[in-house]
Design an enzyme around this catalytic site. Structure first.
Site, PDB file in Angstrom:
ATOM      1  N   ARG A   4       0.836  -1.217   0.000  1.00 14.79           N
ATOM      2  CA  ARG A   4       0.000   0.000   0.000  1.00 14.79           C
ATOM      3  C   ARG A   4       0.858   1.249   0.000  1.00 14.79           C
ATOM      4  O   ARG A   4       0.514   2.249  -0.627  1.00 14.79           O
ATOM      5  CB  ARG A   4      -0.882   0.021   1.256  1.00 14.79           C
ATOM      6  CG  ARG A   4      -2.067  -0.874   1.162  1.00 14.79           C
ATOM      7  CD  ARG A   4      -2.771  -0.985   2.492  1.00 14.79           C
ATOM      8  NE  ARG A   4      -3.739  -2.060   2.427  1.00 14.79           N
ATOM      9  CZ  ARG A   4      -4.183  -2.734   3.483  1.00 14.79           C
ATOM     10  NH1 ARG A   4      -3.733  -2.433   4.685  1.00 14.79           N
ATOM     11  NH2 ARG A   4      -5.063  -3.686   3.328  1.00 14.79           N
ATOM     12  N   ARG A   6      -4.955  22.018 -28.617  1.00 15.92           N
ATOM     13  CA  ARG A   6      -6.301  21.900 -29.165  1.00 15.92           C
ATOM     14  C   ARG A   6      -6.944  23.282 -29.267  1.00 15.92           C
ATOM     15  O   ARG A   6      -7.077  23.981 -28.257  1.00 15.92           O
ATOM     16  CB  ARG A   6      -7.132  21.001 -28.240  1.00 15.92           C
ATOM     17  CG  ARG A   6      -8.596  20.921 -28.575  1.00 15.92           C
ATOM     18  CD  ARG A   6      -8.841  20.028 -29.776  1.00 15.92           C
ATOM     19  NE  ARG A   6     -10.272  19.781 -29.955  1.00 15.92           N
ATOM     20  CZ  ARG A   6     -10.753  19.020 -30.925  1.00 15.92           C
ATOM     21  NH1 ARG A   6      -9.937  18.444 -31.801  1.00 15.92           N
ATOM     22  NH2 ARG A   6     -12.045  18.827 -31.026  1.00 15.92           N
ATOM     23  N   GLU A  21      -5.679  -3.975  -2.500  1.00 17.72           N
ATOM     24  CA  GLU A  21      -4.864  -3.560  -1.345  1.00 17.72           C
ATOM     25  C   GLU A  21      -5.676  -2.705  -0.392  1.00 17.72           C
ATOM     26  O   GLU A  21      -5.189  -1.723   0.161  1.00 17.72           O
ATOM     27  CB  GLU A  21      -3.636  -2.773  -1.802  1.00 17.72           C
ATOM     28  CG  GLU A  21      -2.880  -3.423  -2.927  1.00 17.72           C
ATOM     29  CD  GLU A  21      -1.843  -4.412  -2.432  1.00 17.72           C
ATOM     30  OE1 GLU A  21      -1.522  -4.401  -1.244  1.00 17.72           O
ATOM     31  OE2 GLU A  21      -1.395  -5.216  -3.257  1.00 17.72           O
TER      32      GLU A  21
END
Lengths: 266, 395
Positions: free
Chosen positions: B254, B279, B374
């Site tokens: 973790r 863009r 996890e």
């Protein structure tokens, strides 16, 4: 095989690079620096030579305190020890003076065990003059075989160095007897990145720090005042101009091919 | 007060957190990035699309040569790096793909850590050096088809038969399962839950691959089938009994995720920033619109806060003061916020956001798994809820 690799600590080409306003030298304080990428090829080539046989690689740099990072990177890659020549008087040195300091340092390194091979990059990524290797070979009285895209060592320390030098239309094969100086291009190999073991091991590798006095060089021989060349003025690169439009009058392909050939794009 | 000019603003590190890293820590990060750039980035979208990693054994060996596998463990061929360096490596790996980071997490933090922490000297000497080198691959069997957040109710059993152990049961969602040389398997015994080191060539062991995933497609996920798997007495991990064994390993993994998730976020954020600058709509780059800027700034803020949290937790881990609840806090926050960053990046890329031509949808889908594995969001919330209020809401 006792190899010295000359490396340079340069401003990161990815960052915005400037000159110092006071003396028109490269500003090395306000920009992150690193081992010149073109020198990584030299380090890699030296490591390959000793890994294929035996010997030791010493990395040598001339530069301010931060230049220790360039040595460290080379040690992390696998070089055995470092020499850092740092002296305030060196600030502003041109290629002639730099080659003097490097030459004296290599002679001093050679006092312990003779140097069989000096390897350098083809140029630095900041100055990009590419003249230091030849000047250095001249000062050391060594054959200079430069711009190697391939390097073969035959017969170990007393043997020969054979290089390939790629030209526009042909490739030269040049052989020099050792000891010799070889400068390498970015075509010669793929530099390794340091493994974690290399990063850990580098912490314990020896780095010697020398000043000009250790090399018997008078400060008046180096630095900005002794330089044969200096930057008089600089200006930002003008914005990119509009490209040239070539109208196709039936010969567009030929014109395009001519343009590419003229600019050596093909 | 100093009046000198501050260094230039770095859009990729707006708060200048890099200043908190040492040169060696940056070198570790750079080496992992270079390996990923050469060996993973050009191919990973294709691997994801095809649901397979080409030459996964070769790639694992290269990760081993660099020193990534079990890098935060000491001895037995492991690199012995700091928790901070391990975290930085996880971030770079996951900036390429969560599947790659999963491979490394499971190998180093689950399989290797279990043996390193709870194994016998013989188990460590046999398995850790080849696992560190990437010559042997490990997996970790805890989750079962019907048992996830409540591992204490696992059904896989190990019974004694003379000196031998005999294992029966099934494990599910096991990363690296089908390619593993060794599986660390947790099972109920008369002495409570115990861990077993199972060579995957043992008769009765099989690991069919789980297909049809829409997440972590550049990662091997398997079922482990244990059908009367007979093991010698010394196959058991001698140094631990009870849930503490597997939970200690999960805590390690973790911690890597606290950092890793940020890698997926960084990759998506950079893709969005670059896309928004190129863009053009209504005659100007969409990065010039307030709504897009608000998204980019929020993403950048959460990334920065998550980075500070990860680094703080790593420094605590290196100092030996990191508590499991703090790892829960980091995992809960950083995966949740990283997923949100990926989703927002997806909207900035518009229709291109759903294409594997860009990394965004891949990271976003991957993090759906990372959000759950996890320890789910719910479990980490309940663990923290208990830690903060003193009252358990789930036991």
């Amino acid at each position: 095989m006792n190899i010295v690799v000359c490396v340079k600590y340069v401003p990161d080409a990815q960052a915005e690079r400037t000159f110092n306003a006071s003396d028109n030298t490269t500003d090395r304080d306000n920009v992150d620096g690193l081992l010149s990428e073109l020198d990584e090829y030299a380090v890699e080539e030296a490591l390959k030579i000793v890994e294929a046989g035996e010997g030791e690689v010493t990395v040598l740099t001339v530069g301010p305190a931060q230049a220790a990072d360039a040595i460290k990177k080379a040690l992390q890659m696998g070089a055995h020890k470092g020499v850092h020549v740092d002296d305030d008087a060196i600030h502003g040195s041109d290629a002639v003076a730099t080659s003097l300091v490097l030459a004296e340092a290599i002679k001093k390194i050679g006092n312990e065990a003779p140097v069989d091979l000096v390897v350098t990059g083809m140029a630095s990524t900041d100055g990009t003059m590419g003249v230091v290797p030849t000047m250095l070979a001249e000062r050391l009285g060594l054959p200079a075989v430069t711009f190697a895209s391939e390097l073969t060592i035959d017969g170990g320390a007393g043997g020969t160095a054979t290089i390939h030098r790629d030209g526009d239309a042909s490739t030269q094969t040049i052989t020099a007897t050792l000891p010799a100086l070889v400068s390498v291009t970015d075509q010669i190999n793929e530099p390794r990145y340091p493994s974690f073991k290399g990063i850990m091991a580098a912490k314990k590798k020896p780095v010697e720090k020398w000043a000009l006095a250790d090399l018997g060089i008078d400060p008046s021989q180096v630095g900005l005042d002794a330089a044969w060349t200096k930057v008089e003025a600089f200006a930002a690169r003008p914005p990119r101009s509009q490209g040239e439009i070539v109208p196709d009058e039936g010969d567009g392909g030929r014109k395009l091919a001519a343009f590419l050939t003229e600019h050596k794009f093909v | 007060m100093k009046t000198s000019t501050p260094p230039p603003f770095d859009p990729n590190d707006p708060a200048g957190i890099d200043d908190l890293l040492s040169a060696d820590e940056k070198a570790v990060r750079e080496s992992v990035r270079q390996l990923c750039a050469q060996r993973v980035d050009p191919y990973v979208a294709d691997w994801f699309e095809r649901g397979t990693i080409d030459d996964i054994r070769g790639l694992t060996k290269e990760l081993g040569s660099l020193g990534v596998l079990g890098m935060h463990l000491e001895g037995y061929g492991c690199a012995g790096m700091s928790a901070t360096e391990y975290g930085l490596a996880c971030l770079e790996l996951e900036a390429s793909d969560s599947g790659l980071r999963s491979l490394v997490s499971v190998q180093g933090s689950l399989a290797m850590f279990a043996i390193w922490r709870w194994g016998s000297e013989e188990q460590k000497t046999q398995w850790l050096p080849p696992m560190a080198a990437g010559e042997a691959i490990g997996c970790f069997g805890l989750t079962e088809p019907d048992v996830g957040s409540d591992p204490g109710s696992m059904r896989t059993r190990a019974r004694r038969d003379g000196d031998d152990w005999v294992l029966d049961g099934r494990k599910m969602w096991i990363t690296n399962g089908s390619i593993a040389d060794v599986a660390v398997v947790w099972a109920q015994t008369d002495e409570g839950i115990r861990g077993f080191v199972v060579p995957t060539t043992t008769p009765g062991f099989s690991a069919p691959e789980i297909k049809h995933k829409q997440s972590l497609r550049a990662s091997v996920t398997s079922e482990l089938v244990l059908d009367a798997v007979r093991l010698p007495a010394d196959a058991v991990l001698p140094e631990v009994r009870g849930l503490k064994g597997p939970l200690s390993c999960l805590n390690e993994a973790r911690f890597g995720i606290v950092w890793g998730a940020l890698g997926a976020a960084r990759s998506s954020l950079q893709a969005a920033l670059s896309y928004a600058g190129e863009r053009t709509q209504f005659g100007r780059p969409i990065s010039g619109f307030q709504l897009t800027q608000a998204k980019l700034v929020d993403m950048s803020l959460e990334y920065t806060k998550g980075s500070l949290l990860a680094l703080h937790l790593a420094r605590r881990k290196d100092a030996g003061t990191l508590r499991p609840e703090q790892v829960c806090l980091g995992k809960l926050n950083n995966v949740r916020e990283s997923l949100e960053i990926c989703r927002t990046a997806r909207t900035i890329l518009g229709a291109n956001g759903i294409s594997l031509e860009y990394p965004v949808i891949r990271h976003m889908n991957n993090l759906e798994s990372v959000l759950t594995y996890e320890g789910t969001v719910e479990m980490h919330t309940l663990v923290l809820g208990q830690a903060i209020t003193g009252q358990s809401a789930f036991r």
